[in-house]
Enzyme design. Sequence first.
Site, PDB file in Angstrom:
ATOM      1  N   ASP A 358       0.864  -1.168   0.000  1.00  0.00           N
ATOM      2  CA  ASP A 358       0.000   0.000   0.000  1.00  0.00           C
ATOM      3  C   ASP A 358       0.913   1.235   0.000  1.00  0.00           C
ATOM      4  OD1 ASP A 358      -2.331   1.599   0.370  1.00  0.00           O
ATOM      5  OD2 ASP A 358      -1.867   1.721   2.502  1.00  0.00           O
ATOM      6  N   ASP A 549      -1.623  -0.959   6.024  1.00  0.00           N
ATOM      7  CA  ASP A 549      -1.876  -0.460   7.378  1.00  0.00           C
ATOM      8  C   ASP A 549      -3.324  -0.074   7.626  1.00  0.00           C
ATOM      9  OD1 ASP A 549      -1.560   3.060   7.450  1.00  0.00           O
ATOM     10  OD2 ASP A 549      -1.664   1.844   5.645  1.00  0.00           O
ATOM     11  N   ASP A 553      -7.122  -2.516   3.897  1.00  0.00           N
ATOM     12  CA  ASP A 553      -6.073  -3.451   3.492  1.00  0.00           C
ATOM     13  C   ASP A 553      -6.284  -4.847   4.077  1.00  0.00           C
ATOM     14  OD1 ASP A 553      -4.651  -1.567   2.002  1.00  0.00           O
ATOM     15  OD2 ASP A 553      -3.618  -0.818   3.781  1.00  0.00           O
TER      16      ASP A 553
END
Length: 656
Positions: A358, A549, A553
């Site tokens: 990410d 995080d 996700d």
Amino acid sequence: MSRECCENNHKTKGAVEKTKEEIPDDDHSHHDHSGEGNESWLSHWPLLSALLILMVMLVLEFGFSYQPVFPFNLIIFTIAFLLAGYNVLGMAWQKAKHFDFFNEFFLMSVATIGAFSIGSYSEGVAVMVFYSIGEWFQDAAVDRAKRSIKALLDIRPDEVTVIRNGQTTVINPGEVQIDELIQVKAGEKVALDGILNSATATFNTAALTGESKPDTKRKGETVLAGMINLDKVSEVQVKSLFKDSKLSKILEMVQDATARKSQTQLFISRFAKVYTPIVFALALLVCLVPYFFTQPYDFHQWFYRALVFLVISCPCALVVSIPLGYFGGIGLASRNGILFKGSNFLDVMTKINMVIMDKTGTLTKGVFKVQEVVTVDRDKSEFIRIAAALEKDSTHPIAKAVVEYAGDAAGLERAENVEEVSGHGLKGTVAGSTVLAGNGKLLKKYSISYPGEVDSLVDTVVLIAIDNQYAGYITIADEIKEDAKQAIEQLHSMKIQTVMLSGDKQIVVDKIAQLLGIDKAFGDLLPEGKVEKVQGFKDAGSRIAFVGDGVNDAPVIALADAGMAMGGLGSDATIETADIVIQNDQPSKITTAIKIGRITRNIVWQNITIAMAVKILVLVLGAGGIANLWEAVIADVGVALIAILNAVRIQKINLD
């Protein structure tokens, strides 16, 4: 624009509190290691006495040609045998009562009693003494690994000073309620998660992050249980119960990790269950088959060779050293700020050939600052006040940046009926007007037009619409983490492909990817878009570690072969779903986790190779009459000690 997660509405189930005593002992352990130092030695006085008796008898026999008279020698050696082997004999008997005959305790009991039956008293005692000494060293090594895990539990304070009605009271942390004030003196550990109520305070965060550098917090900033107050008396407003604190969850993860076995451990356990009965059968064949091929047949000779076969075949070196190796890997990772939730994930990390990350909070700091405010026929202060009112209750870094920029003005308006439009932004009512704050997709969803040049802006953009009319935008910039480029370079040096997935604009994603040297980058992704991308890479044959995080996700972390969460800024849902947690949020720890997995695998397979090679060699020599019981037991204990020392070595490795 990165608006994947605007609010964490999901409160995960609190971790079940565990005590030090709840960490289970392995089945192989049969010695008492309750004490340490002198107490540990004293607790083994029977074994040490047996060793002394054996040494005296051997010195008399070989040094002074002393020939003890029967039954004196039988009585002396029997006493030594019982002192050394009462635990082993007891375990063998207990297992035999449940018809479990194929285990190392029964194997050693049969071998040593067999040696006594043919008059090889000293060898029978030697087998039991050295086997028990080997087990002692094995148990001590396992206990050492367990103590390093149990020591983590001492991080969690047993008491806390709470402020009630202006008075301070020392109570159990489990009795403190949310929003109560606790007092933390200089040098004390923070007992519960909360926000700092004092102006400033400096904390040692090493217990949680592995980072030794002191961290200065200001009023309103998050303080976590396990941090140590370094300077003055401070007050913290509690924001989570004791059982729900991040520290409690970390401790639960570490404890649970020892129970989740790797494929190698599971294979060895299954192998031992098949291997041991085969060895019994082969030993029986070694004893009986020569009757049909050798004349004259000497039962004593072939029975002795069968006993050698049994002794060297004991699988304890494998059964103990392998989990000990994985304990060492988990311990090494913990000291480097990485939590593996099971030894199986150490194995998984050795097979990873693609790392997908990410952007916000993983490769970038997630600390956004407002760069520019552009409005359409509206006062900027009013514009910011309305935007901040809508963003005020969101936990997303972008929302926090808007609220911080608004300052005191953020509290002048109140938003109602706020709802998150997943992957798009927020919708709510402020001062009677319907307000939208999010990305271009959000405005398009409600058929609201806006200037096309906004999409070409490189910085992250928050578009604002009021009563279905485009009202302006706010540009926000994030900062790349210091070690992000280093992490990508290290992954490339390991021949691992790198991919970045983000809900942010493709132009922003491309800029970050170019700066860091990432192989592939995809922007404008909704949460389900990330899942599709990861599934596509998996279907193409990639072994994937996903690092993220945010709450959004969690699905892709669950889907990946190894899910990694940033544990400092990461959401509870993501940390709970992840297989591996990076406590200090550093991307460079991704390669550290892979290195630890590879080191652990190499040492475990070194142990397997050494143990099997030596055992096969001595088995052949024993069956051929070349190796005797002395050589068999020395080889068995020697292999076990080599394997143990090799496994313990993991905990001493410096990865810097």
